[in-house]
Design a protein around this motif. Structure first.
Motif, PDB file in Angstrom:
ATOM      1  N   TRP A  29      41.006  44.487  34.061  1.00 37.38           N
ATOM      2  CA  TRP A  29      40.616  44.069  35.414  1.00 37.38           C
ATOM      3  C   TRP A  29      40.323  45.279  36.284  1.00 37.38           C
ATOM      4  O   TRP A  29      39.457  45.227  37.169  1.00 37.38           O
ATOM      5  CB  TRP A  29      41.660  43.169  36.074  1.00 37.38           C
ATOM      6  CG  TRP A  29      42.951  43.822  36.514  1.00 37.38           C
ATOM      7  CD1 TRP A  29      44.139  43.810  35.861  1.00 37.38           C
ATOM      8  CD2 TRP A  29      43.159  44.575  37.725  1.00 37.38           C
ATOM      9  NE1 TRP A  29      45.093  44.516  36.580  1.00 37.38           N
ATOM     10  CE2 TRP A  29      44.519  44.978  37.727  1.00 37.38           C
ATOM     11  CE3 TRP A  29      42.356  44.944  38.799  1.00 37.38           C
ATOM     12  CZ2 TRP A  29      45.081  45.738  38.755  1.00 37.38           C
ATOM     13  CZ3 TRP A  29      42.907  45.704  39.829  1.00 37.38           C
ATOM     14  CH2 TRP A  29      44.249  46.087  39.804  1.00 37.38           C
ATOM     15  N   LEU A  30      41.003  46.394  36.023  1.00 36.34           N
ATOM     16  CA  LEU A  30      40.789  47.599  36.813  1.00 36.34           C
ATOM     17  C   LEU A  30      39.556  48.366  36.341  1.00 36.34           C
ATOM     18  O   LEU A  30      38.724  48.780  37.161  1.00 36.34           O
ATOM     19  CB  LEU A  30      42.031  48.487  36.754  1.00 36.34           C
ATOM     20  CG  LEU A  30      41.964  49.803  37.525  1.00 36.34           C
ATOM     21  CD1 LEU A  30      41.640  49.550  38.995  1.00 36.34           C
ATOM     22  CD2 LEU A  30      43.276  50.573  37.380  1.00 36.34           C
ATOM     23  N   SER A  31      39.411  48.556  35.014  1.00 36.57           N
ATOM     24  CA  SER A  31      38.257  49.322  34.532  1.00 36.57           C
ATOM     25  C   SER A  31      36.949  48.571  34.784  1.00 36.57           C
ATOM     26  O   SER A  31      35.952  49.159  35.229  1.00 36.57           O
ATOM     27  CB  SER A  31      38.413  49.661  33.048  1.00 36.57           C
ATOM     28  OG  SER A  31      38.491  48.492  32.257  1.00 36.57           O
ATOM     29  N   GLU A  32      36.935  47.270  34.527  1.00 41.56           N
ATOM     30  CA  GLU A  32      35.714  46.498  34.772  1.00 41.56           C
ATOM     31  C   GLU A  32      35.514  46.263  36.261  1.00 41.56           C
ATOM     32  O   GLU A  32      34.380  46.238  36.752  1.00 41.56           O
ATOM     33  CB  GLU A  32      35.770  45.167  34.022  1.00 41.56           C
ATOM     34  CG  GLU A  32      35.836  45.296  32.514  1.00 41.56           C
ATOM     35  CD  GLU A  32      34.605  45.978  31.920  1.00 41.56           C
ATOM     36  OE1 GLU A  32      33.562  46.060  32.605  1.00 41.56           O
ATOM     37  OE2 GLU A  32      34.686  46.441  30.771  1.00 41.56           O
ATOM     38  N   GLY A  33      36.600  46.098  36.988  1.00 40.67           N
ATOM     39  CA  GLY A  33      36.493  45.887  38.426  1.00 40.67           C
ATOM     40  C   GLY A  33      35.940  47.101  39.141  1.00 40.67           C
ATOM     41  O   GLY A  33      35.081  46.985  40.034  1.00 40.67           O
ATOM     42  N   LEU A  34      36.392  48.293  38.760  1.00 42.71           N
ATOM     43  CA  LEU A  34      35.865  49.509  39.381  1.00 42.71           C
ATOM     44  C   LEU A  34      34.396  49.695  39.037  1.00 42.71           C
ATOM     45  O   LEU A  34      33.591  50.099  39.891  1.00 42.71           O
ATOM     46  CB  LEU A  34      36.658  50.724  38.925  1.00 42.71           C
ATOM     47  CG  LEU A  34      36.263  52.009  39.650  1.00 42.71           C
ATOM     48  CD1 LEU A  34      36.995  52.112  40.982  1.00 42.71           C
ATOM     49  CD2 LEU A  34      36.539  53.243  38.812  1.00 42.71           C
ATOM     50  N   ALA A  35      34.017  49.389  37.786  1.00 46.52           N
ATOM     51  CA  ALA A  35      32.613  49.516  37.389  1.00 46.52           C
ATOM     52  C   ALA A  35      31.731  48.562  38.188  1.00 46.52           C
ATOM     53  O   ALA A  35      30.630  48.933  38.624  1.00 46.52           O
ATOM     54  CB  ALA A  35      32.470  49.260  35.896  1.00 46.52           C
ATOM     55  N   ASP A  36      32.207  47.338  38.405  1.00 42.44           N
ATOM     56  CA  ASP A  36      31.444  46.401  39.234  1.00 42.44           C
ATOM     57  C   ASP A  36      31.414  46.854  40.688  1.00 42.44           C
ATOM     58  O   ASP A  36      30.390  46.717  41.379  1.00 42.44           O
ATOM     59  CB  ASP A  36      32.041  44.999  39.126  1.00 42.44           C
ATOM     60  CG  ASP A  36      31.359  44.144  38.070  1.00 42.44           C
ATOM     61  OD1 ASP A  36      30.355  44.594  37.485  1.00 42.44           O
ATOM     62  OD2 ASP A  36      31.828  43.020  37.827  1.00 42.44           O
TER      63      ASP A  36
END
Length: 396
Positions: free
Chosen positions: A275-282
């Motif tokens: 959720w953090l790695s994909e959330g930051l990328a988004d």
């Protein structure tokens, strides 16, 4: 006679050992000699690739492969023989192929290969074929002749795609690099390698996975997490089928998202939840686009409208590509809104610091809790409450 016993099978064992040394099926002088001969053959083959010498390459065996990878700018190319199984004048070799793309890879990309060999009447070995080893993904040139297009910050390698299309990818990538540097910082290589296969099936072949796992996924980034400055350059692999149906803004968001994974790779570890790695990328992808939360997170907005506010942040299982499309979309949108919340209420610098602190923890247990306490001054329970309120305010 007293003191002497005949050992059953001893002569058979001795004969087998003699045969092993003679036919090079194992260790011993003959086996070592054949391994050395095959390694020397692979060294010559690698040298021919680097020297751009098709005649020298042809002298090592089949010419298949040379023309297909000729457009790839290589700084290194080498084989390390790992095993050899010989039967008479034929053999199967397993080798690790290591290569670096000039100007992009700081360390070699290593992939397992299987080579079929034959020996002529003069005792010279030659390569009959080369392919990916079992359970290893293909390389782009395994799928056909590679075309290369160079941008100011990117190298786009494609198979079966027109040069104009590849130039379009390079332009997107060149815009993504400064956008990510503005969102994350400049302490990353700021150079990208994009692979564009001919189809979804080609993408799956590069990833060594079934095509069904990536249907509808526009692009993915490969690379080793938490490997530091000596990690090889990541590869952004495009699914041209899904990418082609996106509009211009959607394509830019996707490329900026994937570029963020490249930029943050050294700080993304086993401790980092998806959720953090994909959330930051988004967050980096949508940053500055003017998209409203409802436009960027439609699935989550619909859920909130129905009164179905998530009770928790998504876990890694929610991000499975093979899962339900709606569940996957809500997982990404949940991660994005969580990172957007941190940027809005704590500031972008705290968001970056939080990401780094989670990755530096080393293991998943306690990573988010510790980083929330040390960087954000909160707890997971309080953060989840704030996030749920944020969803009601921004998406309701």
């Amino acid at each position: 006679m007293a003191g002497r016993r005949r050992v059953p099978g001893a002569s058979v064992v001795a004969l087998c050992l003699l045969l092993v040394s003679l036919v090079a099926c194992g260790g011993g002088p003959a086996g070592d000699r054949v391994r050395a001969e095959v390694q020397a053959l692979l060294d010559r083959r690698a040298g021919a690739v680097l020297d751009r010498d098709p005649a020298a390459y042809a002298r090592t065996g089949t010419r298949d492969g040379y023309a297909r990878l000729r457009a790839v700018p290589l700084a290194d190319w080498s084989y390390r023989l790992t095993s050899l199984h010989r039967s008479g004048d034929t053999a199967t070799a397993s080798a690790d192929l290591g290569y670096r793309v000039a100007g992009y890879d700081r360390s070699p990309v290593v992939t397992a290969r299987t080579l079929r060999l034959s020996r002529d009447g003069d005792g010279r070995w030659a390569v009959e074929s080369e392919r990916p080893a079992e359970k290893s993904g293909q390389q782009l040139w395994d799928q056909g002749a590679v075309r290369a297009v160079t941008g100011s910050r990117s190298l786009v390698l494609g198979v079966g795609r027109p040069a104009e299309e590849l130039r379009g990818y390079a332009e997107l990538a060149d815009r993504a690099v400064p956008a990510v540097s503005e969102a994350w910082g400049t302490r990353w290589p700021r150079r990208l390698v994009l692979l564009v296969p001919q189809s979804l099936e080609g993408m799956a072949g590069l990833l060594g996975s079934p095509a069904s796992s990536y249907r509808g996924i526009a692009a993915v980034t490969t690379g080793e997490t938490g490997t530091g400055a000596r990690a090889p350059a990541d590869r952004i692999i495009v699914n041209p089928d899904a990418f082609g149906v996106l509009g211009d803004s959607g394509r830019q968001v996707v490329l900026t998202h994937e570029t963020t994974h490249v930029a943050t790779r050294a700080h993304t570890t086993d401790a980092t939840p998806l959720w953090l790695s994909e959330g930051l990328a988004d967050w980096a992808g949508y940053r500055g686009t003017g998209r409203t939360p409802a436009e960027a997170a439609p699935e989550l907005a619909h859920a909130v409208d129905r009164g179905e506010v998530p009770s928790r942040l998504p876990d890694d299982e929610d991000f499975r590509f093979a899962g339900a499309a709606g569940r996957l979309a809500r997982a990404y949108e949940s991660g994005w809104t969580a990172c957007r919340l941190i940027a809005d209420q704590w500031g972008e610098e705290r968001l970056r610091g939080f990401y780094r602190a989670v990755g530096a923890h080393g293991r998943r247990e306690g990573a988010v809790e510790t980083a929330m306490r040390d960087v954000l001054g909160t707890t997971p329970e309080d953060f989840t409450r704030r996030w749920r309120d944020y969803l009601r305010t921004e998406l309701g």
